[in-house]
Motif scaffolding. Structure first.
Motif, mmCIF file in Angstrom:
data_model
loop_
_atom_site.group_PDB
_atom_site.id
_atom_site.type_symbol
_atom_site.label_atom_id
_atom_site.label_comp_id
_atom_site.label_asym_id
_atom_site.label_seq_id
_atom_site.Cartn_x
_atom_site.Cartn_y
_atom_site.Cartn_z
ATOM 1 N N ARG A 1 -23.360 46.099 -67.594
ATOM 2 C CA ARG A 1 -24.137 46.967 -66.678
ATOM 3 C C ARG A 1 -25.115 46.110 -66.252
ATOM 4 O O ARG A 1 -25.829 46.297 -65.042
ATOM 5 C CB ARG A 1 -24.373 48.431 -67.452
ATOM 6 C CG ARG A 1 -23.358 49.134 -67.603
ATOM 7 C CD ARG A 1 -23.720 50.528 -68.072
ATOM 8 N NE ARG A 1 -22.748 51.521 -68.167
ATOM 9 C CZ ARG A 1 -22.234 51.688 -69.253
ATOM 10 N NH1 ARG A 1 -22.513 51.452 -70.638
ATOM 11 N NH2 ARG A 1 -20.977 52.475 -69.516
ATOM 12 N N ARG B 1 -17.588 45.133 -56.918
ATOM 13 C CA ARG B 1 -16.261 45.602 -57.595
ATOM 14 C C ARG B 1 -15.606 43.994 -57.845
ATOM 15 O O ARG B 1 -15.218 43.944 -59.312
ATOM 16 C CB ARG B 1 -15.259 46.009 -56.518
ATOM 17 C CG ARG B 1 -14.221 46.871 -57.065
ATOM 18 C CD ARG B 1 -13.194 47.129 -56.187
ATOM 19 N NE ARG B 1 -12.732 45.797 -55.673
ATOM 20 C CZ ARG B 1 -11.897 45.014 -56.293
ATOM 21 N NH1 ARG B 1 -11.430 45.464 -57.306
ATOM 22 N NH2 ARG B 1 -11.218 43.983 -55.517
ATOM 23 N N LEU C 1 -17.466 42.334 -60.966
ATOM 24 C CA LEU C 1 -17.225 42.985 -62.183
ATOM 25 C C LEU C 1 -15.764 42.796 -62.682
ATOM 26 O O LEU C 1 -15.740 42.601 -63.751
ATOM 27 C CB LEU C 1 -17.432 44.623 -62.067
ATOM 28 C CG LEU C 1 -17.363 45.340 -63.271
ATOM 29 C CD1 LEU C 1 -18.222 44.910 -64.510
ATOM 30 C CD2 LEU C 1 -17.670 46.599 -63.075
ATOM 31 N N ARG D 1 -20.231 54.615 -57.998
ATOM 32 C CA ARG D 1 -19.918 54.032 -59.342
ATOM 33 C C ARG D 1 -18.701 53.277 -59.458
ATOM 34 O O ARG D 1 -17.913 53.436 -58.645
ATOM 35 C CB ARG D 1 -19.777 55.342 -60.301
ATOM 36 C CG ARG D 1 -18.528 56.066 -60.436
ATOM 37 C CD ARG D 1 -18.522 57.356 -61.202
ATOM 38 N NE ARG D 1 -17.180 57.896 -61.662
ATOM 39 C CZ ARG D 1 -16.894 58.748 -60.472
ATOM 40 N NH1 ARG D 1 -17.619 59.270 -59.773
ATOM 41 N NH2 ARG D 1 -15.587 59.100 -60.746
ATOM 42 N N LEU D 2 -18.694 52.648 -60.394
ATOM 43 C CA LEU D 2 -17.226 51.569 -60.609
ATOM 44 C C LEU D 2 -16.852 51.985 -61.757
ATOM 45 O O LEU D 2 -17.300 51.929 -62.604
ATOM 46 C CB LEU D 2 -18.113 49.971 -60.688
ATOM 47 C CG LEU D 2 -18.825 49.390 -59.671
ATOM 48 C CD1 LEU D 2 -19.693 48.407 -59.903
ATOM 49 C CD2 LEU D 2 -17.321 48.728 -58.754
ATOM 50 N N GLU D 3 -15.546 52.188 -61.493
ATOM 51 C CA GLU D 3 -14.599 52.543 -62.797
ATOM 52 C C GLU D 3 -13.781 51.509 -63.097
ATOM 53 O O GLU D 3 -13.295 50.675 -62.415
ATOM 54 C CB GLU D 3 -13.741 53.682 -61.982
ATOM 55 C CG GLU D 3 -14.364 55.052 -62.023
ATOM 56 C CD GLU D 3 -13.436 56.147 -61.704
ATOM 57 O OE1 GLU D 3 -13.723 57.332 -61.406
ATOM 58 O OE2 GLU D 3 -12.166 55.846 -61.389
ATOM 59 N N VAL D 4 -13.750 51.313 -64.283
ATOM 60 C CA VAL D 4 -13.216 49.965 -65.059
ATOM 61 C C VAL D 4 -12.121 50.662 -65.781
ATOM 62 O O VAL D 4 -12.332 51.375 -66.948
ATOM 63 C CB VAL D 4 -14.378 49.110 -65.877
ATOM 64 C CG1 VAL D 4 -13.442 47.904 -66.770
ATOM 65 C CG2 VAL D 4 -15.308 48.820 -65.261
ATOM 66 N N VAL E 1 -10.545 47.677 -61.418
ATOM 67 C CA VAL E 1 -12.090 48.201 -61.001
ATOM 68 C C VAL E 1 -12.138 48.767 -59.706
ATOM 69 O O VAL E 1 -11.491 48.285 -58.564
ATOM 70 C CB VAL E 1 -12.766 47.069 -61.039
ATOM 71 C CG1 VAL E 1 -14.557 47.452 -60.675
ATOM 72 C CG2 VAL E 1 -12.928 46.068 -62.541
ATOM 73 N N ARG F 1 -23.361 53.202 -61.123
ATOM 74 C CA ARG F 1 -22.898 53.465 -62.550
ATOM 75 C C ARG F 1 -21.764 52.717 -62.942
ATOM 76 O O ARG F 1 -20.899 52.393 -61.773
ATOM 77 C CB ARG F 1 -22.618 55.021 -62.697
ATOM 78 C CG ARG F 1 -23.731 55.745 -63.230
ATOM 79 C CD ARG F 1 -23.457 57.254 -63.365
ATOM 80 N NE ARG F 1 -21.968 57.621 -64.005
ATOM 81 C CZ ARG F 1 -21.516 58.668 -63.893
ATOM 82 N NH1 ARG F 1 -22.160 59.643 -63.201
ATOM 83 N NH2 ARG F 1 -20.458 58.919 -64.590
ATOM 84 N N VAL F 2 -21.785 52.288 -64.037
ATOM 85 C CA VAL F 2 -20.406 51.508 -64.451
ATOM 86 C C VAL F 2 -19.784 52.495 -65.543
ATOM 87 O O VAL F 2 -20.317 52.608 -66.751
ATOM 88 C CB VAL F 2 -20.764 50.174 -64.951
ATOM 89 C CG1 VAL F 2 -19.396 49.594 -65.528
ATOM 90 C CG2 VAL F 2 -21.223 49.322 -63.823
ATOM 91 N N ASP F 3 -18.610 52.857 -65.333
ATOM 92 C CA ASP F 3 -18.026 53.672 -66.340
ATOM 93 C C ASP F 3 -16.823 53.134 -66.749
ATOM 94 O O ASP F 3 -15.919 52.501 -66.011
ATOM 95 C CB ASP F 3 -17.568 55.168 -65.611
ATOM 96 C CG ASP F 3 -18.669 56.076 -65.103
ATOM 97 O OD1 ASP F 3 -19.508 55.881 -65.890
ATOM 98 O OD2 ASP F 3 -18.451 56.863 -64.366
ATOM 99 N N VAL G 1 -24.297 43.694 -63.346
ATOM 100 C CA VAL G 1 -24.122 44.550 -62.102
ATOM 101 C C VAL G 1 -25.448 44.888 -61.721
ATOM 102 O O VAL G 1 -25.746 44.998 -60.315
ATOM 103 C CB VAL G 1 -23.165 45.559 -62.424
ATOM 104 C CG1 VAL G 1 -23.292 46.893 -61.191
ATOM 105 C CG2 VAL G 1 -21.683 45.295 -62.785
#
Lengths: 237, 96
Positions: free
Chosen positions: B77, B23, B26, B52-55, B42, B89-91, B80
């Motif tokens: 991505r 986290r 990113l 998953r990582l929410e950006v 993030v 996942r990177v969203d 990461v």
């Protein structure tokens, strides 16, 4: 740990360095400008991204194709970008800060060198346990270089031709590819038939083109579309 | 077999320690490339389908973070995935 130095002749073969640089720079510089202009672009727009990719492909063709003419021009390295050494050094400084911040968070040990070499900003990270940041066939290194260029762009407002190397990956890869290229050239001369190499990144293709262009009797050309774009070595006409 | 259990626990601890770094890592990467770094958020979300990582970024920076043809998002991505986030996942969220 950070060290800095500014050299215009630190590279053993400035001409090669210059060529490889061009390969990477043209496309990413354009991409960055586009990113900014298209800031309001929709997230998932396949048609627009497809056409963007086509443009990029053309850019890379140009980069790949640029050989001797470019090398001759390349002698005036700084003249090309029109940036002074101070500006270039500032670019490598910004990129080094960005990469250093990542290493700190991850608690990776690495010495970061920021320099200006052959007219372009460079950041070199040296140290153990850095394989993760290079990735399979340098994929993570390429990604980090792209992000570092964006970081420079945000602070300076101009696209950067920054080169990032981690754990000597680029230097080592260039050497390996030199052997691949010479091998292919020998086969071509022996059998008179074209030799198709495996798919490579823009940086890798540039390394091969550089070697082939310096040899008599053979020429090289890229064909196909990323990520399967590859070099064909053939007898020169 | 207590020994084995301990080893498994240690492995799990190491894994979560690793993903704790994802986290901030990113976040650093995103903050460095946007015009509004203070608006970068993030978040690590654990769901049954995996982490998953929410950006979230300032709407003006959305294009920068995604990039032409998604190439900047792809670069994020890739990094990461390499620093211990394989399978995470990177969203990039379009609502701030």
């Amino acid at each position: 740990m950070r060290s800095t130095n500014v050299t215009d002749t630190s590279s053993a073969s400035p001409r090669q360095a210059e060529d490889a640089d061009d390969a990477m720079v043209a496309s990413s510089g354009d991409a960055e400008r586009d990113d900014v202009q298209n800031a309001a672009a929709p997230i998932l727009d396949d048609s627009s991204s497809a056409s963007a990719d086509a443009d990029e492909e053309e850019d890379e063709d140009e980069e790949d194709g640029d050989d001797e003419d470019d090398a001759a021009e390349g002698a005036a390295a700084t003249g090309k970008s029109g940036k002074g050494t101070e500006t270039l050094f500032r670019e490598s400084e910004i990129a080094a800060d960005y990469i250093e911040g990542l290493l700190d968070i991850l608690d990776y040990d690495g010495d970061i060198d920021e320099l200006v070499s052959a007219g372009r900003p460079m950041v070199e990270v040296v140290g153990g346990r850095l394989n993760a940041l290079v990735g399979t066939r340098g994929a993570t290194l390429e990604a980090l270089q792209e992000l570092a260029r964006l970081a420079v762009f945000r602070q300076t407002g101009t696209p950067s031709r920054l080169l990032l190397d981690i754990g000597g990956y680029r230097a080592g890869r260039r050497k390996e590819l030199g052997a691949v290229a010479k091998n292919a050239a020998e086969k071509v001369k022996e059998f008179g038939e074209p030799v198709r190499l495996e798919p490579m990144s823009a940086f890798e293709r540039k390394c091969v083109h550089d070697v082939i262009n310096a040899l008599a009797g053979v020429e090289s050309e890229s064909e196909g579309v990323e990520p399967s774009r590859r070099i064909v070595v053939r007898p020169s006409a | 077999m207590p020994a084995q259990t301990r080893r498994a626990d240690a492995g799990a601890a190491r894994r979560s320690e690793k993903s704790d770094l994802l986290r901030p890592a990113l976040e650093h990467l995103v903050k460095g490339i946007v015009d509004n770094p203070d608006d970068v958020r993030v978040r690590m979300v654990d769901s049954r389908r995996g982490a998953r990582l929410e950006v979230r970024v300032h709407p003006e920076d959305l294009g920068t973070v995604i990039g032409r043809g998604g190439r900047t998002a792809k670069a994020l991505r890739q990094v990461v995935g390499s620093i211990g986030g394989r399978g995470v996942r990177v969203d990039i969220m379009d609502s701030y």
